[in-house]
Design a protein around this motif. Sequence first.
Motif, PDB file in Angstrom:
ATOM      1  N   GLN A  15      60.880   3.340  42.820  1.00  0.00           N
ATOM      2  CA  GLN A  15      60.440   3.910  41.962  1.00  0.00           C
ATOM      3  C   GLN A  15      59.288   3.021  40.371  1.00  0.00           C
ATOM      4  O   GLN A  15      59.945   2.379  40.388  1.00  0.00           O
ATOM      5  N   ILE A  16      58.441   3.901  39.790  1.00  0.00           N
ATOM      6  CA  ILE A  16      57.439   3.581  39.316  1.00  0.00           C
ATOM      7  C   ILE A  16      57.515   4.046  37.806  1.00  0.00           C
ATOM      8  O   ILE A  16      57.079   5.065  38.237  1.00  0.00           O
ATOM      9  N   ASP A  17      58.152   3.296  36.853  1.00  0.00           N
ATOM     10  CA  ASP A  17      58.459   4.261  35.379  1.00  0.00           C
ATOM     11  C   ASP A  17      59.235   5.333  35.917  1.00  0.00           C
ATOM     12  O   ASP A  17      58.625   6.374  35.229  1.00  0.00           O
ATOM     13  N   ARG A  18      60.577   5.744  36.100  1.00  0.00           N
ATOM     14  CA  ARG A  18      60.739   6.690  36.961  1.00  0.00           C
ATOM     15  C   ARG A  18      60.439   7.296  37.678  1.00  0.00           C
ATOM     16  O   ARG A  18      60.944   8.390  37.621  1.00  0.00           O
ATOM     17  N   THR A  19      58.915   7.241  38.313  1.00  0.00           N
ATOM     18  CA  THR A  19      58.671   8.017  38.739  1.00  0.00           C
ATOM     19  C   THR A  19      58.504   7.910  40.879  1.00  0.00           C
ATOM     20  O   THR A  19      58.526   6.599  40.834  1.00  0.00           O
ATOM     21  N   LYS A  20      59.140   9.113  41.361  1.00  0.00           N
ATOM     22  CA  LYS A  20      60.224   8.259  43.034  1.00  0.00           C
ATOM     23  C   LYS A  20      58.368   8.041  43.334  1.00  0.00           C
ATOM     24  O   LYS A  20      57.789   8.965  43.249  1.00  0.00           O
ATOM     25  N   ILE A  21      58.675   7.134  44.730  1.00  0.00           N
ATOM     26  CA  ILE A  21      57.302   7.049  45.157  1.00  0.00           C
ATOM     27  C   ILE A  21      57.634   6.836  46.821  1.00  0.00           C
ATOM     28  O   ILE A  21      59.130   5.678  46.736  1.00  0.00           O
ATOM     29  N   TYR A  22      57.339   6.790  47.885  1.00  0.00           N
ATOM     30  CA  TYR A  22      57.570   6.555  49.394  1.00  0.00           C
ATOM     31  C   TYR A  22      56.609   5.690  49.710  1.00  0.00           C
ATOM     32  O   TYR A  22      54.984   6.449  49.796  1.00  0.00           O
ATOM     33  N   VAL A  23      57.191   4.671  50.015  1.00  0.00           N
ATOM     34  CA  VAL A  23      56.109   3.156  50.480  1.00  0.00           C
ATOM     35  C   VAL A  23      55.937   3.453  51.453  1.00  0.00           C
ATOM     36  O   VAL A  23      56.433   3.109  52.029  1.00  0.00           O
ATOM     37  N   ASP A  24      54.515   3.476  52.348  1.00  0.00           N
ATOM     38  CA  ASP A  24      54.606   3.752  53.785  1.00  0.00           C
ATOM     39  C   ASP A  24      53.630   3.598  54.466  1.00  0.00           C
ATOM     40  O   ASP A  24      52.225   3.229  55.003  1.00  0.00           O
ATOM     41  N   TYR A  25      54.144   1.855  54.921  1.00  0.00           N
ATOM     42  CA  TYR A  25      52.563   0.779  55.309  1.00  0.00           C
ATOM     43  C   TYR A  25      52.351   1.448  57.095  1.00  0.00           C
ATOM     44  O   TYR A  25      51.475   0.953  57.275  1.00  0.00           O
ATOM     45  N   THR A  26      53.658   2.047  57.277  1.00  0.00           N
ATOM     46  CA  THR A  26      53.443   2.551  58.979  1.00  0.00           C
ATOM     47  C   THR A  26      51.854   3.664  58.887  1.00  0.00           C
ATOM     48  O   THR A  26      51.283   3.185  59.687  1.00  0.00           O
ATOM     49  N   ASN A  27      51.568   4.087  57.931  1.00  0.00           N
ATOM     50  CA  ASN A  27      50.555   5.027  57.409  1.00  0.00           C
ATOM     51  C   ASN A  27      49.380   4.568  56.456  1.00  0.00           C
ATOM     52  O   ASN A  27      48.673   5.254  55.738  1.00  0.00           O
ATOM     53  N   LYS A  31      53.312   8.205  48.895  1.00  0.00           N
ATOM     54  CA  LYS A  31      53.027   9.400  48.069  1.00  0.00           C
ATOM     55  C   LYS A  31      53.878   9.090  47.169  1.00  0.00           C
ATOM     56  O   LYS A  31      54.948   8.674  47.229  1.00  0.00           O
ATOM     57  N   ILE A  32      53.362  10.050  46.207  1.00  0.00           N
ATOM     58  CA  ILE A  32      54.073  10.549  45.028  1.00  0.00           C
ATOM     59  C   ILE A  32      55.527  11.663  45.215  1.00  0.00           C
ATOM     60  O   ILE A  32      54.784  12.775  45.286  1.00  0.00           O
ATOM     61  N   VAL A  33      56.509  11.011  45.396  1.00  0.00           N
ATOM     62  CA  VAL A  33      57.632  12.342  45.614  1.00  0.00           C
ATOM     63  C   VAL A  33      58.450  13.126  44.845  1.00  0.00           C
ATOM     64  O   VAL A  33      58.275  14.294  44.545  1.00  0.00           O
ATOM     65  N   ASP A  34      57.828  12.599  43.622  1.00  0.00           N
ATOM     66  CA  ASP A  34      58.160  13.831  42.222  1.00  0.00           C
ATOM     67  C   ASP A  34      57.643  13.717  41.407  1.00  0.00           C
ATOM     68  O   ASP A  34      56.945  12.634  41.382  1.00  0.00           O
ATOM     69  N   LEU A  35      57.890  14.424  40.130  1.00  0.00           N
ATOM     70  CA  LEU A  35      56.445  14.327  39.330  1.00  0.00           C
ATOM     71  C   LEU A  35      57.527  13.972  37.844  1.00  0.00           C
ATOM     72  O   LEU A  35      56.890  14.315  37.106  1.00  0.00           O
ATOM     73  N   ASN A  36      58.319  13.198  38.201  1.00  0.00           N
ATOM     74  CA  ASN A  36      58.967  12.884  36.405  1.00  0.00           C
ATOM     75  C   ASN A  36      58.822  11.737  36.045  1.00  0.00           C
ATOM     76  O   ASN A  36      57.777  11.018  36.128  1.00  0.00           O
ATOM     77  N   ASN A  37      57.877  12.024  34.391  1.00  0.00           N
ATOM     78  CA  ASN A  37      57.846  11.410  34.253  1.00  0.00           C
ATOM     79  C   ASN A  37      55.859  11.457  34.033  1.00  0.00           C
ATOM     80  O   ASN A  37      55.711   9.813  33.866  1.00  0.00           O
ATOM     81  N   ILE A  38      54.828  11.563  35.084  1.00  0.00           N
ATOM     82  CA  ILE A  38      53.635  11.857  35.428  1.00  0.00           C
ATOM     83  C   ILE A  38      52.684  12.593  34.317  1.00  0.00           C
ATOM     84  O   ILE A  38      53.085  12.709  33.568  1.00  0.00           O
ATOM     85  N   SER A  39      52.193  10.380  34.139  1.00  0.00           N
ATOM     86  CA  SER A  39      51.022  10.770  33.282  1.00  0.00           C
ATOM     87  C   SER A  39      49.713   9.974  33.981  1.00  0.00           C
ATOM     88  O   SER A  39      49.981   9.030  34.940  1.00  0.00           O
ATOM     89  N   VAL A  40      48.811  10.057  33.470  1.00  0.00           N
ATOM     90  CA  VAL A  40      47.651   9.362  33.828  1.00  0.00           C
ATOM     91  C   VAL A  40      48.180   7.923  34.089  1.00  0.00           C
ATOM     92  O   VAL A  40      47.169   7.024  34.893  1.00  0.00           O
ATOM     93  N   GLN A  41      48.476   7.116  32.992  1.00  0.00           N
ATOM     94  CA  GLN A  41      48.880   6.017  32.400  1.00  0.00           C
ATOM     95  C   GLN A  41      49.978   5.474  33.540  1.00  0.00           C
ATOM     96  O   GLN A  41      49.739   4.664  34.475  1.00  0.00           O
ATOM     97  N   ASN A  42      50.958   6.458  34.089  1.00  0.00           N
ATOM     98  CA  ASN A  42      51.977   5.892  35.086  1.00  0.00           C
ATOM     99  C   ASN A  42      51.057   5.732  36.229  1.00  0.00           C
ATOM    100  O   ASN A  42      51.387   5.228  37.155  1.00  0.00           O
ATOM    101  N   ILE A  43      50.399   7.114  36.856  1.00  0.00           N
ATOM    102  CA  ILE A  43      49.515   7.196  37.767  1.00  0.00           C
ATOM    103  C   ILE A  43      48.528   5.819  37.633  1.00  0.00           C
ATOM    104  O   ILE A  43      48.787   5.340  39.207  1.00  0.00           O
TER     105      ILE A  43
END
Length: 286
Positions: A15-27, A31-43
């Motif tokens: 999670q980064i700033d309560r936004t869940k992401i999937y860190v996919d080294y294979t590919n 992938k940003i998994v959910d949109l909680n607390n999403i903002s330009v600053q967070n992105i």
Amino acid sequence: MRADRCSLIKNYYTQIDRTKIYVDYTNKRVKIVDLNNISVQNIKRIIHFSSKEHLGKIICNCDSESLIIFEEAGFELEGKINGYFKGKDAFCMSYFIISDRKICSNFTKKELLVKECLAVRDTFIHRSDKSKYCIRNANENDIKEMVKLFSTVFSTYPSPVYDEEFLKETMNGKVLYKVAVYDGKIIGIASADMDKENLNAEMTDCATYPDYRGKGILSNIICSLEVDLKKKGFRTLYSLSRAINPGVNIVLSKHNYKYTGRLVNNCNICGTFEDMNIWVKNINYN
């Protein structure tokens, strides 16, 4: 930021700033998994994190409310999955950290293939061939044969389908695997990765031994999956199909899936990054 590492492979959720992401080294992507607390600053923080990890692309299926945030953060629209969020549309947004990752090779050839697919849209006719092969749900006893088929068809694959434990875990409710069996041997596979919260399912893991291709096997497996998913109340089916592979794209178009875009250099399959065509079909609106 906290991390919950996956036991199967080195990819993991965090999670980064309560936004869940999937860190996919294979590919080599996030992938940003959910949109909680999403903002330009967070992105921007997610972009910084991804760059530090030497990943080339960030992807997200976002809703209409957050679309403008992703655009302001420099993301591009690559496609759309109509009805992804319980009937509401998802926008396939991408950010390319590495400029080369943005280049679509053989663009004209891929566009011609889409045109050929659209010419045969909604022409599927069920071919009953029960005397030669049967289609059924896969079970744990099939896993070794499934791994063998996946390993034969794909030299590399975006998810760990060569891992018996992964197949066993996902087979228990998350993914519906169907196999075609001929003379006691599994000759074809396809699956539906089910998002029960949003009532969508990704049609994926399509593999058939070369000697059995062109016989309508994949088409009939897709048909069987659709029947079961409709009974389960799913609304939207979609597939990300290799843009250079005529077979799967044609099958989906024949089943009345709609072409809605292309994800450039999206995943590592058969030894290289490949573009994936997006195909979407809406069901269960009655």
